[in-house]
Structures are given as structure tokens and as C-alpha cells.
Design an enzyme around this catalytic site. Structure first.
Site, PDB file in Angstrom:
ATOM      1  N   HIS A  40      -0.265  -2.194   0.454  1.00  0.00           N
ATOM      2  CA  HIS A  40      -0.817  -2.745  -0.780  1.00  0.00           C
ATOM      3  C   HIS A  40      -0.046  -4.024  -1.103  1.00  0.00           C
ATOM      4  O   HIS A  40       1.121  -4.181  -0.730  1.00  0.00           O
ATOM      5  CB  HIS A  40      -0.672  -1.747  -1.922  1.00  0.00           C
ATOM      6  N   GLU A  42       1.408  -5.211  -3.747  1.00  0.00           N
ATOM      7  CA  GLU A  42       2.673  -5.078  -4.469  1.00  0.00           C
ATOM      8  C   GLU A  42       3.781  -4.545  -3.566  1.00  0.00           C
ATOM      9  O   GLU A  42       4.927  -5.004  -3.644  1.00  0.00           O
ATOM     10  CB  GLU A  42       2.511  -4.146  -5.673  1.00  0.00           C
ATOM     11  N   CYS A  70      -1.262   0.777  -8.461  1.00  0.00           N
ATOM     12  CA  CYS A  70      -1.630   2.189  -8.333  1.00  0.00           C
ATOM     13  C   CYS A  70      -0.366   3.046  -8.416  1.00  0.00           C
ATOM     14  O   CYS A  70       0.734   2.532  -8.541  1.00  0.00           O
ATOM     15  CB  CYS A  70      -2.353   2.427  -7.009  1.00  0.00           C
ATOM     16  N   CYS A  73       2.267   2.135  -5.720  1.00  0.00           N
ATOM     17  CA  CYS A  73       2.918   0.855  -5.990  1.00  0.00           C
ATOM     18  C   CYS A  73       3.813   0.955  -7.223  1.00  0.00           C
ATOM     19  O   CYS A  73       4.897   0.362  -7.254  1.00  0.00           O
ATOM     20  CB  CYS A  73       1.875  -0.234  -6.174  1.00  0.00           C
TER      21      CYS A  73
END
Length: 134
Positions: A40, A42, A70, A73
Site C-alpha cells: 500500500h 503508506e 486502512c 497501514c
């Protein structure tokens, strides 16, 4: 970055990390590109920044992200000790702030670093528009 990720078929997420007002690292969603479910935007920013700065803690940094982090993250951001998170679009179903499980912002999770300062809805309409484009 979010637009580029979306054009590649990824989730439309882009992130960058600042230290002393300067961009240290930027990244976009790369799950499909890297064949890595943890890639992801991040998390990629945190990974790359930790390597570049040669340290695990990022307590003096600000993370900007086009979409609310999310759960996964949010955990990584807390573990890295990021000082502030600036969020564009909300992710209410699995978001680390606005969902029923606010991992990123919950101060009662005392086994982790204190929650970062959180600023939401920065360029929210623009960020949501990128998600909504077909």
C-alpha cells in the site's frame, strides 16, 4: 500519484512523507505491480523512508495520503511513530480513523506509540474524484 496508480489498475492511493517541510519519499499503491498485498502507498512510504533515513522511528515526520489509511497501514504508521497524518478521501469501511475500528487515532491502544495528529478532508473532493473515475 493516485491517478498513476489508478491508471495501472491499482487502488487510487498516493502518499508522501515530509521531514522538516521537505519531501523525503513519495509512493503510490503498488500491490499488483509488486505482487505484494502489503505494498500500500503508506507502507511503501514508511519502508522507503526508514531505509533512506536509516532509522525505524519517524516521529518527526508528516505523512500525506490521498486516502485514509486502512487498518494495516494505520498499524504501520503507529509503529513507525509518524507525528502527523494528513488525509484526503475517507475510507469509512476499513479506515484507520473513520471506521468502527479507529486504529490510527485510538488513544486507548497503549501498547503502541501515541496516535499521530490527524488532519482529514484535505482536498477531499479531488481525492474522491480520482477514486470515482472509471
Amino acid at each position: 500519484m493516485a491517478k498513476q496508480a489508478k491508471q495501472r489498475g491499482e487502488a487510487a492511493v498516493g502518499s508522501l512523507l515530509l521531514l522538516d517541510g521537505e519531501v523525503v519519499i513519495e509512493s503510490e499503491e503498488a500491490v499488483l505491480l509488486n505482487q505484494d498485498p502489503t505494498a500500500h502507498a503508506e507502507i511503501e512510504v514508511i519502508r522507503l523512508a526508514a531505509r533512506k533515513l536509516n532509522r525505524l522511528t519517524l516521529e518527526d515526520t508528516v505523512l500525506y495520503t490521498s486516502t485514509e489509511p486502512c487498518f494495516m497501514c494505520a498499524y504501520a504508521i503507529r509503529q513507525a511513530g509518524v507525528k502527523e497524518v494528513v488525509i484526503g478521501a475517507r475510507l469509512e469501511s476499513v479506515g484507520g480513523v473513520s471506521s468502527n475500528y479507529p486504529i490510527l487515532s485510538d488513544p486507548s491502544i497503549t501498547d503502541w506509540v501515541s496516535p499521530p495528529q490527524i488532519t482529514r478532508d484535505i482536498l477531499r473532493a479531488e481525492c474522491e474524484a480520482i477514486h470515482d473515475q472509471s
